[in-house]
Enzyme design. Sequence first.
Site, PDB file in Angstrom:
ATOM      1  N   SER A 182       0.732  -1.312  -0.169  1.00 51.11           N
ATOM      2  CA  SER A 182      -0.149   0.104  -0.093  1.00 51.11           C
ATOM      3  C   SER A 182       1.016   1.172  -0.032  1.00 51.11           C
ATOM      4  O   SER A 182       0.299   2.248  -0.435  1.00 51.11           O
ATOM      5  CB  SER A 182      -1.025   0.069   1.312  1.00 51.11           C
ATOM      6  OG  SER A 182      -0.118  -0.166   2.188  1.00 51.11           O
ATOM      7  N   HIS A 210      -5.716  -4.018  -1.596  1.00 44.83           N
ATOM      8  CA  HIS A 210      -5.409  -3.115  -2.706  1.00 44.83           C
ATOM      9  C   HIS A 210      -5.498  -3.485  -4.132  1.00 44.83           C
ATOM     10  O   HIS A 210      -5.463  -2.877  -4.907  1.00 44.83           O
ATOM     11  CB  HIS A 210      -4.399  -1.982  -2.507  1.00 44.83           C
ATOM     12  CG  HIS A 210      -4.241  -1.290  -1.183  1.00 44.83           C
ATOM     13  ND1 HIS A 210      -4.836   0.061  -1.421  1.00 44.83           N
ATOM     14  CD2 HIS A 210      -3.827  -1.265  -0.056  1.00 44.83           C
ATOM     15  CE1 HIS A 210      -4.820   0.725  -0.359  1.00 44.83           C
ATOM     16  NE2 HIS A 210      -4.074   0.165   0.428  1.00 44.83           N
ATOM     17  N   LYS A 241     -12.163  -0.430   0.057  1.00 47.45           N
ATOM     18  CA  LYS A 241     -11.460   0.080  -0.992  1.00 47.45           C
ATOM     19  C   LYS A 241     -12.013   0.341  -2.185  1.00 47.45           C
ATOM     20  O   LYS A 241     -12.997   1.048  -2.334  1.00 47.45           O
ATOM     21  CB  LYS A 241     -10.050  -0.372  -0.926  1.00 47.45           C
ATOM     22  CG  LYS A 241      -9.524  -0.120   0.478  1.00 47.45           C
ATOM     23  CD  LYS A 241      -8.055  -0.714   0.718  1.00 47.45           C
ATOM     24  CE  LYS A 241      -7.417  -0.248   1.760  1.00 47.45           C
ATOM     25  NZ  LYS A 241      -6.452  -1.029   2.476  1.00 47.45           N
TER      26      LYS A 241
HETATM   27  C1  LIG Z   1      -6.439  -1.527   4.244  1.00 51.32           C
HETATM   28  C2  LIG Z   1      -5.995  -2.984   4.354  1.00 51.32           C
HETATM   29  C3  LIG Z   1      -6.567  -3.695   5.056  1.00 51.32           C
HETATM   30  C4  LIG Z   1      -7.483  -3.376   6.144  1.00 51.32           C
HETATM   31  O1  LIG Z   1      -8.846  -3.424   5.268  1.00 51.32           O
HETATM   32  P1  LIG Z   1     -10.217  -2.627   6.027  1.00 51.32           P
HETATM   33  O2  LIG Z   1     -11.162  -3.344   5.417  1.00 51.32           O
HETATM   34  O3  LIG Z   1      -9.972  -1.311   5.791  1.00 51.32           O
HETATM   35  O4  LIG Z   1     -10.117  -3.360   7.512  1.00 51.32           O
HETATM   36  C5  LIG Z   1      -5.791  -5.095   5.480  1.00 51.32           C
HETATM   37  N1  LIG Z   1      -4.801  -5.325   4.467  1.00 51.32           N
HETATM   38  C6  LIG Z   1      -4.145  -4.651   3.636  1.00 51.32           C
HETATM   39  C7  LIG Z   1      -3.154  -4.754   2.901  1.00 51.32           C
HETATM   40  C8  LIG Z   1      -4.716  -3.399   3.564  1.00 51.32           C
HETATM   41  O5  LIG Z   1      -4.337  -2.400   2.565  1.00 51.32           O
END
Ligand SMILES: *Cc1c(COP(=O)(O)O)cnc(C)c1O
Length: 394
Positions: A182, A210, A241
């Site tokens: 990310s 992502h 996301k």
């Molecule tokens: C954003 C993210 C999460 C968390 O996801 P949420 O649905 O916001 O809890 C988990 N793993 C990775 C790699 C992320 O980028």
Amino acid sequence: MPAKVQWIQDELDQLKQSGLYNRIRTISSPQGAWLTVDGVHVLNFCSNNYLGLANDPRIVQAAQAAVARYGVGPGAVRSIAGTMDLHLELERRMAAFKHVDAAITFQSGFAANLATIPALVGKEDAIYSDELNHASIIDGSRLSGAQIIRYAHANPADLDRVIQENQGRFRRALIVTDGVFSMDGDIAPLDRIYEVASRHDILLMVDDAHGEGVMGAGGRGIVDHFQLHGKVDVEIGTLSKAFGVVGGVAAGSPVIVEWLRQRGRPFLFSSAVTVPDVAATLAALDILEESTELVDRLWENSRYFKAEMKRLGFDTGSSVTPITPIMLGEAPLAQQFSRELFDEGVFAMPIGYPTVPKGKARIRVMISAAHSRSDLDKGLEAFAKVGRKLAVTS
Ligand SMILES: *Cc1c(COP(=O)(O)O)cnc(C)c1O
């Protein structure tokens, strides 16, 4: 202040002094290419709303219709009285979308990692973990009690080395990696990681938060990108996301999914996702299955923005995805750059230590299908101006 909490105030003051205190901005508009942030109308370069679905009228309408029919709250954890037909429909649809045999949903991607990792490994086991894995993987790994053995970032040869070094020391093992990282926007070489996993007969898990809705055909994720369906044992995804809603998913092997229904602690001990969230996610799936238009536009926007930023003389690091880091070096410069951008009407947050290593501070731009070409041009103009002003570019 009571003496017993004085240490907290001291810590907070320390954060402020060292420039590491999180100053949280407030959004008072729907999510989209433009936002009202702290009362100011600005171009949004910050959110994970990759496809612009968070405020899509089709999704809003689906959530409203479901609320009219079912109400809002699930009333219970999934394993007692919180599993509604909508939850099961979402799980069937997610598995079909991702071309895998089974899926289970959770309250968030974070919860999906906390559910999955401790269900698969315990105290007698090992987790081989990419050194740049997400915090929720790290926390899930710690909760499991397994020994965490890190390997060099996105490096299958180093993974192979640490597995060989630890041969015979553990009951079983799990390899876990982010799909898309990310902070840098680079991706795990999942095909080569799969080779290592399969050679050693070790479980393989990828967190595709992502990549969901971004990578692969029509946004089917990183496993689809590498054509590894049925080979990666479990894929974690988020519905928070690209899908524009909130929730998490674990997809893959049916026996693992069945096990998570019995042993995934956030599934057993925390209430189910709400009705509007589930209905909205189903509508997002409809949109993704109907057409690749949004995913195509996301990639077109990303390519355009990245190419133009390079032309302006910015360093966009190792990104191969819509996550576009603008490498600036020291944290104070990144913070100043972000403030100046905000004054130019562009909202893009600085990221510094400890989220990224010292000396690798950056602005992270998140491109979306919601951006028009003129939005991107407006952003580029602001970057060009601030870049010259702060002597980042010539
Ligand atoms: C954003 C993210 C999460 C968390 O996801 P949420 O649905 O916001 O809890 C988990 N793993 C990775 C790699 C992320 O980028």
